[in-house]
Design a protein around this motif. Structure first.
Motif, PDB file in Angstrom:
ATOM      1  N   ARG A  41       0.884  -1.286   0.159  1.00  0.00           N
ATOM      2  CA  ARG A  41      -0.079   0.025   0.120  1.00  0.00           C
ATOM      3  C   ARG A  41       0.774   1.251   0.223  1.00  0.00           C
ATOM      4  O   ARG A  41       1.816   1.155   0.633  1.00  0.00           O
ATOM      5  N   LEU A  42       0.281   2.349  -0.879  1.00  0.00           N
ATOM      6  CA  LEU A  42       1.154   3.497  -0.576  1.00  0.00           C
ATOM      7  C   LEU A  42       1.233   4.265   0.566  1.00  0.00           C
ATOM      8  O   LEU A  42       0.287   4.181   1.634  1.00  0.00           O
ATOM      9  N   HIS A  43       2.358   4.460   1.081  1.00  0.00           N
ATOM     10  CA  HIS A  43       2.751   5.135   2.458  1.00  0.00           C
ATOM     11  C   HIS A  43       3.172   6.705   2.405  1.00  0.00           C
ATOM     12  O   HIS A  43       4.109   6.697   1.434  1.00  0.00           O
ATOM     13  N   THR A  44       2.634   7.419   3.127  1.00  0.00           N
ATOM     14  CA  THR A  44       3.377   8.653   3.293  1.00  0.00           C
ATOM     15  C   THR A  44       4.519   8.824   4.455  1.00  0.00           C
ATOM     16  O   THR A  44       3.877   8.966   5.444  1.00  0.00           O
ATOM     17  N   PRO A  45       5.618   8.603   4.173  1.00  0.00           N
ATOM     18  CA  PRO A  45       6.639   8.537   5.265  1.00  0.00           C
ATOM     19  C   PRO A  45       6.890  10.203   5.626  1.00  0.00           C
ATOM     20  O   PRO A  45       6.716  10.853   4.974  1.00  0.00           O
ATOM     21  N   THR A  46       7.245  10.200   7.041  1.00  0.00           N
ATOM     22  CA  THR A  46       7.757  11.345   7.429  1.00  0.00           C
ATOM     23  C   THR A  46       9.155  11.675   6.986  1.00  0.00           C
ATOM     24  O   THR A  46      10.034  10.714   6.563  1.00  0.00           O
ATOM     25  N   PRO A  47       9.805  12.849   6.739  1.00  0.00           N
ATOM     26  CA  PRO A  47      10.858  13.083   6.521  1.00  0.00           C
ATOM     27  C   PRO A  47      11.984  12.464   6.988  1.00  0.00           C
ATOM     28  O   PRO A  47      13.201  12.321   6.596  1.00  0.00           O
TER      29      PRO A  47
END
Length: 102
Positions: A41-47
């Motif tokens: 699944r697409l994941h939006t990681p933190t910087p």
């Protein structure tokens, strides 16, 4: 996709299968592994996160991607249109006057 399959597969001694095929001008990459319980699944990681960007890269580079499950295997695939030059002319092929063979 291959790294994700090897890194995240939770099966003992998993066999990861990779298919890379060119169908006309379409390039297909398909990776399979036996970990059926975890679909990508697409994941939006933190910087600050070290990982979590692989599938986002696949989605950005591919024209399409997806996954499917079968009885014992999970498949993840990506497709991308390529610009494949025409096949070179063979000796004896007729060419248009002034045409340059590749």
């Amino acid at each position: 996709m291959v790294t994700n399959a090897v890194t995240h597969c939770r099966a003992s001694h998993p066999q990861v299968r990779v298919i890379l095929a060119l169908d006309g001008t379409e390039l297909l990459l398909e990776v399979s592994d036996p970990d059926l319980d975890r679909l990508p699944r697409l994941h939006t990681p933190t910087p600050d996160e070290e990982g979590g960007r692989g599938l986002a890269l696949v989605a950005a580079l591919a024209d399409s991607w997806g996954c499917r499950q079968e009885r014992y295997t999970k498949y993840v695939r990506a497709r991308r249109e390529t610009r494949v030059p025409p096949a070179p002319r063979q000796r004896g092929d007729s060419a248009e006057p002034g045409a340059t063979a590749y």
